[in-house]
Design a protein around this motif. Sequence first.
Motif, PDB file in Angstrom:
ATOM      1  N   LEU A 173       0.820  -1.212   0.000  1.00  0.00           N
ATOM      2  CA  LEU A 173       0.000   0.000   0.000  1.00  0.00           C
ATOM      3  C   LEU A 173       0.854   1.262   0.000  1.00  0.00           C
ATOM      4  N   GLY A 174       2.016   1.213   0.644  1.00  0.00           N
ATOM      5  CA  GLY A 174       2.889   2.379   0.681  1.00  0.00           C
ATOM      6  C   GLY A 174       4.238   2.013   1.256  1.00  0.00           C
ATOM      7  N   GLU A 175       5.251   2.827   0.951  1.00  0.00           N
ATOM      8  CA  GLU A 175       6.588   2.537   1.466  1.00  0.00           C
ATOM      9  C   GLU A 175       6.732   2.936   2.921  1.00  0.00           C
ATOM     10  N   ASN A 176       5.837   3.786   3.421  1.00  0.00           N
ATOM     11  CA  ASN A 176       5.813   4.132   4.843  1.00  0.00           C
ATOM     12  C   ASN A 176       4.356   4.333   5.252  1.00  0.00           C
ATOM     13  N   ILE A 177       4.122   4.442   6.539  1.00  0.00           N
ATOM     14  CA  ILE A 177       2.741   4.468   7.031  1.00  0.00           C
ATOM     15  C   ILE A 177       1.987   5.697   6.536  1.00  0.00           C
ATOM     16  N   GLU A 178       2.663   6.826   6.415  1.00  0.00           N
ATOM     17  CA  GLU A 178       1.972   8.039   5.967  1.00  0.00           C
ATOM     18  C   GLU A 178       1.488   7.897   4.524  1.00  0.00           C
ATOM     19  N   SER A 179       2.354   7.370   3.640  1.00  0.00           N
ATOM     20  CA  SER A 179       1.933   7.196   2.241  1.00  0.00           C
ATOM     21  C   SER A 179       0.847   6.136   2.138  1.00  0.00           C
ATOM     22  N   ALA A 180       0.912   5.116   2.989  1.00  0.00           N
ATOM     23  CA  ALA A 180      -0.126   4.084   2.979  1.00  0.00           C
ATOM     24  C   ALA A 180      -1.473   4.655   3.411  1.00  0.00           C
ATOM     25  N   LEU A 181      -1.460   5.476   4.458  1.00  0.00           N
ATOM     26  CA  LEU A 181      -2.702   6.083   4.937  1.00  0.00           C
ATOM     27  C   LEU A 181      -3.322   6.972   3.862  1.00  0.00           C
ATOM     28  N   ALA A 182      -2.466   7.697   3.159  1.00  0.00           N
ATOM     29  CA  ALA A 182      -2.973   8.577   2.101  1.00  0.00           C
ATOM     30  C   ALA A 182      -3.620   7.762   0.985  1.00  0.00           C
TER      31      ALA A 182
END
Length: 663
Positions: A173-182
Motif C-alpha cells: 500500500l505504501g513505502e511508509n505508514i503516511e503514504s499508505a494512509l494517504a
Amino acid sequence: MNSLSSLRERIRSLHLADERHCLSRLTSAHGPDVEQRHAISVRAQSLVDSIRADAAPGLMEVFLAEYGLSTDEGIALMCLAEALLRVPDAETIDDLIEDKIAPSGWGRHLGHSSSSLVNASTWALMLTGRVLDEEHSKGVAQVLHGAVKRLGEPVIRLAVKAAMKEMGNQFVLGENIESALARARGMEKAGFTYSYDMLGEAALTAHDARKYFSAYSTAIKALGRQAKSADIRDNPGISIKLSALHPRYEVGQRDRVMTELVETVLSLCLLAKESNIGLNIDAEEANRLDLSLDVIEALLRDGRLAGWNGFGVVVQAYGRRAAPVIDWLYALAVELDRNVMVRLVKGAYWDSEIKRAQVEGLADFPVFTRKSATDVSYICCAAKLLSMSDRIYPQFATHNAHTVSAILELAGNASVFEFQRLHGMGETLHRLVKSREGTRCRIYAPVGAHRDLLAYLVRRLLENGANSSFVNQIVDASVPATVVAADPFAAMLADLEAPAPHIQRPRDLFAPVRVNSRGWDLHDEQDLAEIDRARSQFAKTEWNAEPILAVAHTGSQSVSVFNPADPQDRIGTLTEATIEDAEAALLAAGSWWDCSGPERAEILNRAAMLYEENFGELFAALTREAGKTPLDAIAELREAADFLRYYASQIELLESREPRGVF
C-alpha cells in the motif's frame, strides 16, 4: 468447561495428530449438514457468476490466470522472485535471469491477458528471453545477438528489478505508514477499513528488533490520529509479528522471551489501547505456536489491558491444532472477562511446514496435506467462532467465494463478524459481498520498502498460484462455476481415499529405498519432555569404554574421563587398544564375505534401530562427554542412523564388488 491447562495439553497432543482423526472430530462437531452444504454451494456458484460478469477483475487474479504455477513461465518467475532475495552480485543475477527467463515460452502469453500491465510484462519478458536465448539466432545474426547479449545484461537486470518493483506497487500500500494512509483514503470512503502490516521477516539481531519496534510504534501513533470512531471495529488496526520483536524467539530461550518480549509487546498493546485501534498478533510457523500462546496469555493477564476490545490473535486453519487453539482463546477470554478478536486465515507457510517436517524426521505434519482439508477446517473453525461471538469478534480472511458463502450462510447476523482481504486481491468478491450483504470488510495492507516485499510476495503467489486455487480459477472461464464453487466436504472425503499426491510422510521421505531417521522437535514440549525423561536416567551413569575386537585385548592403563563442563562429573573410564591389540585384531578379523548380503543389511539396519531405541543414553553420553547441545546430539544420532540405513540399502547394488576393509 475444560481448564486452560488441559486445553493447552490438548493443543500439544494434536501438534502432529493423525489427519483423518482431526478432520473427523472437526466435521462431526462443527460441520454444516447436507442441506446447509447444498445451500452454500448454490450461493457460491451465484457469487462466482457475478464475479466473472464484473468488468474489473483484480490484477492478482489476472496475473495468475496467465502465469500460474501450472505453467513453466509461472514457475520461472516464482524461482526468480524468490532467488533474488539472496543473490549476492550482478554476475549471479545475470546468470539467474538467463537460467530462468531464456528457456521459457513467453510469446505464448502475448496479448492473452485482459490486463495491459500483464501484457506489457509479457512483452518485456519475451524480448528478454529472445536476447538471452542463442537458439533464436544464426550466422551473422548470432554474432550481433552475442553483442546485444553482452551489452544488454545490465539493462535486462534493471528491467527484471523494475518488473518486481511494479509488482510491489500492486501489493504494497505504501513505502511508509503516511503514504499508505494517504493511499487508503479512497477505499475508506467506500466503507472499507484497514489492518496495516509492516513488511519484514523475523529479527536476526537486537538491532533488527529495535527497528521493527520503532516501525510498529510509529505506525500505531499515526493510526491513532485516524481512529475517529468510538467503535474500535470501524477504526484502522495493525498486525505485528512476535518474531520481528525478539532475535531469539524460540522455545529454547523461553525465559528470555517471557521476560523481554512480553514487556516489549505490552508497550505496543498499551499504545494501541490508548489509540483505540486493534492490534493482531500474526500467526507464524507451527513451531512457534506454543511459545506464542504463552506470550498471548501473559499479555491478556495484564490488568492494564482491561476494557480494551482490540487485542487480536491470528489462527491458521491449515494447522491441525486450529480448533483447540480457538477453544483455549475463548476459555481465556471468559476467565479474564475480556473480549478478543480472532482473525481466521488459511495459512501462509504450507510449503515450508511440509519440508521442515520431512527434513527433521518428525512423526507427521503439523498442517493438513490437502487443500480440501484446509477448506473444511476453515469452515468448521468459522462455525466455532460464530458460536463464541459473546467473547470473540471473528475476522474472516478469505478470497474464496465458497468460504465467504459458507460464513454468510452460517452466521445469519452480519454484524457479529467482519471479512478481511489482502490488498491487491479479492477486490471484486468483497466489493460485491459488501454491497449485497452489508458486511464489514477490512483490507490487510503491507507497508514497507520494496526490498522487503519479495518474501511476502512469494508467500502470496505460492498460496494462490496453483491451478486448483480459487484465485487462479476465478478468471479461467474454462473452469465451470460449479467446479469453482464445489463443496470441499465432498472433495475432502474423496481426497482422503488416496495418499496426498507428491507428499511423502517424513518417515517415508526416502521410500521405498530406506526409512528416514527419527527426529525430535526441540520446539515441541512433548518431545522435550521425552528427551529429558530418557537422558535423565543416565545423568550419573559411569561407562567403561574399552576395545571391542575379534580377540581378547590387553589394553592400556585405564584412565578416568570427566565432563569438560563439570570437572566433578566423572563419566567413566577409558581403556585404549595397544599396538599389539591392533595387530592381533587385524589377524583375527574376518571379511564381510563371511555374511550374505541380506545378513549384512540386517546388521546395519539393526544397529540403526538400536541407536534410535537407546537415544536417551546416547544423548546423555554425547552431552556429558563432549558438551553436545540437544540439537547437536539429535543431528549426530540421525546422521549415524541414516548412514547405516543408506549403506544397508546399497548392499544389493554393491554385491558384485569386493568388500572394503576387515571386520
